[in-house]
Write a protein that holds these residues in place. Structure first.
Motif, PDB file in Angstrom:
ATOM      1  N   LEU A  54      37.172 -29.898 -12.371  1.00 57.81           N
ATOM      2  CA  LEU A  54      37.268 -31.154 -11.619  1.00 57.81           C
ATOM      3  C   LEU A  54      36.917 -30.964 -10.151  1.00 57.81           C
ATOM      4  O   LEU A  54      36.250 -31.809  -9.554  1.00 57.81           O
ATOM      5  N   THR A  55      37.344 -29.852  -9.570  1.00 58.55           N
ATOM      6  CA  THR A  55      37.036 -29.567  -8.168  1.00 58.55           C
ATOM      7  C   THR A  55      35.537 -29.400  -7.983  1.00 58.55           C
ATOM      8  O   THR A  55      34.954 -29.912  -7.026  1.00 58.55           O
ATOM      9  N   ALA A 129      46.672 -19.711  -2.412  1.00 57.43           N
ATOM     10  CA  ALA A 129      47.884 -20.526  -2.357  1.00 57.43           C
ATOM     11  C   ALA A 129      47.585 -22.022  -2.470  1.00 57.43           C
ATOM     12  O   ALA A 129      48.370 -22.777  -3.030  1.00 57.43           O
ATOM     13  N   LEU A 130      46.443 -22.446  -1.929  1.00 56.68           N
ATOM     14  CA  LEU A 130      46.124 -23.877  -1.861  1.00 56.68           C
ATOM     15  C   LEU A 130      45.072 -24.310  -2.880  1.00 56.68           C
ATOM     16  O   LEU A 130      44.575 -25.427  -2.803  1.00 56.68           O
ATOM     17  N   LYS A 131      44.749 -23.437  -3.816  1.00 59.65           N
ATOM     18  CA  LYS A 131      43.699 -23.714  -4.794  1.00 59.65           C
ATOM     19  C   LYS A 131      43.951 -25.024  -5.533  1.00 59.65           C
ATOM     20  O   LYS A 131      45.012 -25.240  -6.099  1.00 59.65           O
ATOM     21  N   GLY A 132      42.978 -25.912  -5.478  1.00 55.35           N
ATOM     22  CA  GLY A 132      43.077 -27.189  -6.167  1.00 55.35           C
ATOM     23  C   GLY A 132      43.891 -28.236  -5.432  1.00 55.35           C
ATOM     24  O   GLY A 132      43.880 -29.394  -5.789  1.00 55.35           O
ATOM     25  N   LYS A 133      44.610 -27.812  -4.384  1.00 53.63           N
ATOM     26  CA  LYS A 133      45.460 -28.741  -3.650  1.00 53.63           C
ATOM     27  C   LYS A 133      44.831 -29.198  -2.344  1.00 53.63           C
ATOM     28  O   LYS A 133      45.298 -30.147  -1.733  1.00 53.63           O
ATOM     29  N   ALA A 134      43.805 -28.454  -1.902  1.00 59.47           N
ATOM     30  CA  ALA A 134      43.187 -28.778  -0.618  1.00 59.47           C
ATOM     31  C   ALA A 134      41.710 -28.407  -0.644  1.00 59.47           C
ATOM     32  O   ALA A 134      41.310 -27.466  -1.332  1.00 59.47           O
ATOM     33  N   ASP A 135      40.921 -29.135   0.136  1.00 58.84           N
ATOM     34  CA  ASP A 135      39.493 -28.878   0.249  1.00 58.84           C
ATOM     35  C   ASP A 135      39.274 -27.564   0.991  1.00 58.84           C
ATOM     36  O   ASP A 135      39.867 -27.330   2.054  1.00 58.84           O
TER      37      ASP A 135
END
Length: 148
Positions: A54-55, A129-135
């Motif tokens: 999806l990303t 840590a931020l994979k999939g949660k932030a650009d």
């Protein structure tokens, strides 16, 4: 409910409602899932893989929007933005810049980073840590600003 099941249900709903943008976008996601499943030796789609697919699709839409905007094709920009909006519904909620700053600040403290020379230590940890949660581009900008 797995992404595959959700996509199949949403595909039926989009067909019934006649929403062409949603239908095309959901079909493209379904195609990505099928391609992934056929690509290897009985690969099972994990939640991590779902986010990656999806990303990647969202990133392609963002790149297309930028290129169409530069070419003055506003009709195509609107179409891509509509598809991106549908895609973002399936991704985990994206973090705000403030939330990213707070997470990156914790990571900087954990790895003991002092300045720009420690970018190579901080960035991989931040992306993990931020994979999939932030650009990724936004994360990079925040890391650079906090290390300068």
């Amino acid at each position: 409910m797995s992404l595959k099941e959700k996509i199949n249900n949403d595909l039926k709903e989009a067909m019934k409602s006649g929403d062409k943008v949603r239908l095309n976008t959901v079909r493209s996601i379904r195609a990505l899932i099928l391609e992934f499943e056929k690509s290897g030796a009985n690969k099972e789609l994990t939640p991590d893989d779902e986010v990656k697919l999806l990303t990647s699709a969202a990133k392609k839409r963002k790149d297309s929007i930028e290129q169409f905007r530069n070419a003055g094709r506003m009709d195509l920009v609107e179409q891509e933005e509509a598809e991106l909006k549908v895609l973002l519904e399936y991704l985990p909620k994206q973090m705000t810049e403030e939330e990213i700053k707070s997470e990156v600040q914790k990571i900087i403290t954990e790895v003991g980073a002092k300045g720009k020379e420690d970018f190579a230590k901080v960035m991989p940890a931040a992306m993990k840590a931020l994979k999939g949660k932030a650009d990724g581009n936004l994360v990079r900008k925040v890391v650079e600003s906090l290390l300068s």
